[in-house]
Scaffold this motif. Structure first.
Motif, PDB file in Angstrom:
ATOM      1  N   ASN A  21     -23.250  15.261 -18.940  1.00 14.18           N
ATOM      2  CA  ASN A  21     -23.687  16.504 -18.311  1.00 14.18           C
ATOM      3  C   ASN A  21     -23.077  16.689 -16.923  1.00 14.18           C
ATOM      4  O   ASN A  21     -22.787  17.817 -16.517  1.00 14.18           O
ATOM      5  CB  ASN A  21     -25.214  16.535 -18.206  1.00 14.18           C
ATOM      6  CG  ASN A  21     -25.877  16.696 -19.560  1.00 14.18           C
ATOM      7  OD1 ASN A  21     -25.274  17.199 -20.500  1.00 14.18           O
ATOM      8  ND2 ASN A  21     -27.128  16.260 -19.667  1.00 14.18           N
ATOM      9  N   GLU A  31     -15.919  22.662 -22.630  1.00 13.40           N
ATOM     10  CA  GLU A  31     -16.228  21.631 -23.624  1.00 13.40           C
ATOM     11  C   GLU A  31     -14.956  21.004 -24.194  1.00 13.40           C
ATOM     12  O   GLU A  31     -14.926  19.814 -24.511  1.00 13.40           O
ATOM     13  CB  GLU A  31     -17.079  22.218 -24.755  1.00 13.40           C
ATOM     14  CG  GLU A  31     -17.688  21.192 -25.683  1.00 13.40           C
ATOM     15  CD  GLU A  31     -18.620  20.212 -24.974  1.00 13.40           C
ATOM     16  OE1 GLU A  31     -18.739  19.065 -25.466  1.00 13.40           O
ATOM     17  OE2 GLU A  31     -19.212  20.570 -23.942  1.00 13.40           O
ATOM     18  N   GLN A  47     -16.976  28.576 -22.168  1.00  9.73           N
ATOM     19  CA  GLN A  47     -17.639  27.391 -22.709  1.00  9.73           C
ATOM     20  C   GLN A  47     -16.664  26.547 -23.512  1.00  9.73           C
ATOM     21  O   GLN A  47     -16.702  25.311 -23.477  1.00  9.73           O
ATOM     22  CB  GLN A  47     -18.829  27.798 -23.585  1.00  9.73           C
ATOM     23  CG  GLN A  47     -19.667  26.626 -24.053  1.00  9.73           C
ATOM     24  CD  GLN A  47     -20.802  27.047 -24.975  1.00  9.73           C
ATOM     25  OE1 GLN A  47     -20.997  28.230 -25.241  1.00  9.73           O
ATOM     26  NE2 GLN A  47     -21.538  26.074 -25.480  1.00  9.73           N
ATOM     27  N   HIS A  73     -17.273  19.394 -33.937  1.00 12.79           N
ATOM     28  CA  HIS A  73     -18.113  19.317 -32.731  1.00 12.79           C
ATOM     29  C   HIS A  73     -18.161  20.636 -31.967  1.00 12.79           C
ATOM     30  O   HIS A  73     -19.190  20.986 -31.390  1.00 12.79           O
ATOM     31  CB  HIS A  73     -17.577  18.209 -31.818  1.00 12.79           C
ATOM     32  CG  HIS A  73     -18.370  18.013 -30.568  1.00 12.79           C
ATOM     33  ND1 HIS A  73     -19.614  17.425 -30.558  1.00 12.79           N
ATOM     34  CD2 HIS A  73     -18.094  18.336 -29.273  1.00 12.79           C
ATOM     35  CE1 HIS A  73     -20.081  17.390 -29.318  1.00 12.79           C
ATOM     36  NE2 HIS A  73     -19.177  17.931 -28.521  1.00 12.79           N
ATOM     37  N   LEU A  74     -17.062  21.358 -31.953  1.00  7.37           N
ATOM     38  CA  LEU A  74     -16.939  22.511 -31.068  1.00  7.37           C
ATOM     39  C   LEU A  74     -16.670  23.823 -31.777  1.00  7.37           C
ATOM     40  O   LEU A  74     -16.608  24.867 -31.128  1.00  7.37           O
ATOM     41  CB  LEU A  74     -15.796  22.267 -30.066  1.00  7.37           C
ATOM     42  CG  LEU A  74     -15.738  20.894 -29.387  1.00  7.37           C
ATOM     43  CD1 LEU A  74     -14.453  20.750 -28.611  1.00  7.37           C
ATOM     44  CD2 LEU A  74     -16.929  20.728 -28.469  1.00  7.37           C
ATOM     45  N   ARG A 131     -19.614  18.083 -17.376  1.00 12.00           N
ATOM     46  CA  ARG A 131     -19.669  19.485 -17.818  1.00 12.00           C
ATOM     47  C   ARG A 131     -20.144  20.405 -16.705  1.00 12.00           C
ATOM     48  O   ARG A 131     -19.666  21.536 -16.575  1.00 12.00           O
ATOM     49  CB  ARG A 131     -20.546  19.589 -19.061  1.00 12.00           C
ATOM     50  CG  ARG A 131     -19.842  19.042 -20.300  1.00 12.00           C
ATOM     51  CD  ARG A 131     -20.808  18.683 -21.419  1.00 12.00           C
ATOM     52  NE  ARG A 131     -20.063  18.241 -22.603  1.00 12.00           N
ATOM     53  CZ  ARG A 131     -19.542  17.010 -22.740  1.00 12.00           C
ATOM     54  NH1 ARG A 131     -19.690  16.113 -21.772  1.00 12.00           N
ATOM     55  NH2 ARG A 131     -18.890  16.681 -23.836  1.00 12.00           N
ATOM     56  N   THR A 191     -18.013  23.419 -15.260  1.00  8.79           N
ATOM     57  CA  THR A 191     -18.630  24.747 -15.292  1.00  8.79           C
ATOM     58  C   THR A 191     -18.591  25.394 -13.913  1.00  8.79           C
ATOM     59  O   THR A 191     -18.355  26.600 -13.783  1.00  8.79           O
ATOM     60  CB  THR A 191     -20.084  24.648 -15.790  1.00  8.79           C
ATOM     61  OG1 THR A 191     -20.080  24.148 -17.133  1.00  8.79           O
ATOM     62  CG2 THR A 191     -20.782  26.003 -15.765  1.00  8.79           C
ATOM     63  N   ALA A 202     -13.896  18.434 -21.560  1.00  7.41           N
ATOM     64  CA  ALA A 202     -14.846  17.322 -21.498  1.00  7.41           C
ATOM     65  C   ALA A 202     -14.785  16.465 -22.761  1.00  7.41           C
ATOM     66  O   ALA A 202     -14.730  15.227 -22.684  1.00  7.41           O
ATOM     67  CB  ALA A 202     -16.263  17.861 -21.286  1.00  7.41           C
ATOM     68  N   TYR A 203     -14.792  17.095 -23.908  1.00  6.92           N
ATOM     69  CA  TYR A 203     -14.800  16.345 -25.168  1.00  6.92           C
ATOM     70  C   TYR A 203     -13.510  15.554 -25.344  1.00  6.92           C
ATOM     71  O   TYR A 203     -13.531  14.387 -25.741  1.00  6.92           O
ATOM     72  CB  TYR A 203     -15.011  17.298 -26.343  1.00  6.92           C
ATOM     73  CG  TYR A 203     -15.127  16.595 -27.675  1.00  6.92           C
ATOM     74  CD1 TYR A 203     -16.289  15.914 -28.023  1.00  6.92           C
ATOM     75  CD2 TYR A 203     -14.067  16.614 -28.587  1.00  6.92           C
ATOM     76  CE1 TYR A 203     -16.403  15.261 -29.251  1.00  6.92           C
ATOM     77  CE2 TYR A 203     -14.174  15.973 -29.809  1.00  6.92           C
ATOM     78  CZ  TYR A 203     -15.340  15.300 -30.136  1.00  6.92           C
ATOM     79  OH  TYR A 203     -15.443  14.655 -31.356  1.00  6.92           O
ATOM     80  N   ILE A 205     -18.461  27.304 -31.090  1.00  8.52           N
ATOM     81  CA  ILE A 205     -18.412  27.933 -29.764  1.00  8.52           C
ATOM     82  C   ILE A 205     -17.511  29.168 -29.821  1.00  8.52           C
ATOM     83  O   ILE A 205     -16.372  29.100 -30.267  1.00  8.52           O
ATOM     84  CB  ILE A 205     -17.891  26.937 -28.709  1.00  8.52           C
ATOM     85  CG1 ILE A 205     -18.886  25.785 -28.545  1.00  8.52           C
ATOM     86  CG2 ILE A 205     -17.657  27.640 -27.370  1.00  8.52           C
ATOM     87  CD1 ILE A 205     -18.400  24.679 -27.625  1.00  8.52           C
TER      88      ILE A 205
END
Length: 201
Positions: free
Chosen positions: A180, A93, A89, A80-81, A183, A187, A96-97, A84
């Motif tokens: 969102n 992420e 970021q 998934h990540l 995130r 952020t 959050a993930y 990056i």
């Protein structure tokens, strides 16, 4: 090693003994979601004291079983990540993930949910917690050292991530942030700190 117990099948060394204990605990967790030291001892044909010799508390037993089983989650992180490359970021992420996956992964829940034998119960600065956090960061295609995060600085970044996770788990907010909105929040408030420390290199 004493020549009795273990149902007549003595482990070759301490490493094998720990592996058997953890495997037994994982089998029980897979079946019922938890396990006791007595159950592990009985299944293996040893005393509880033998189990405690290798894993000194019930919390240590559950924690070791959970951490040995998060490979599936870490593989999903990589998929998934993994593309990056920006450290800010990646941190946003990663938090959050991981937070979103807790409800869907029984072992991840064991590692992270307060009130259980978890990395967060042991403390976000415990060896178990830092090891888990580093494992997440290492799944990203980020050159952490080049970004200014190496050795102690990387451990401090892991600690910040785990403290944020702990806070989200203990009190998700009203209403709880997801997707969102989560995130965007991270952020706005976490990314600037990561960026500032990266700029100090």
């Amino acid at each position: 090693m004493r020549r009795h117990g273990w149902a007549g099948n003595i482990p070759a060394d301490d490493e094998e003994a720990v592996a058997r204990i953890i495997d037994t605990a994982r089998t029980a967790i897979d079946e019922r979601g938890t396990v006791s030291v007595s159950e592990v001892a009985q299944t293996l044909g040893v005393t509880r004291q033998t189990v405690y010799r290798y894993l000194p508390t019930h919390e240590a037993l559950l924690g070791a079983a959970a951490l040995s089983s998060v490979d599936g989650f870490l593989d999903r992180v990589a998929v998934h990540l993994g593309s990056i490359t920006d450290p800010t970021q990646a941190v946003v992420e990663g938090i959050a993930y991981t937070y979103e996956q807790i409800a869907h992964d029984k072992y991840l829940s064991l590692v992270l949910q307060p009130g259980k034998a978890s990395a967060l119960t042991a403390g976000v600065t415990s060896d178990m917690a830092i090891s888990f956090g580093r494992s997440i960061l290492q799944k990203f295609e980020v050159d952490w050292a080049a970004a200014g995060f190496a050795d102690e600085r990387l451990d401090e970044l892991v600690e910040v991530m785990l403290r944020m996770l702990q806070s989200l788990i203990v009190d998700p907010g009203r209403p709880a942030r997801t997707g969102n909105a989560l995130r965007s929040f991270l952020t706005d408030w976490i990314a600037p700190s990561v960026r500032a420390h990266a700029d100090m290199r």
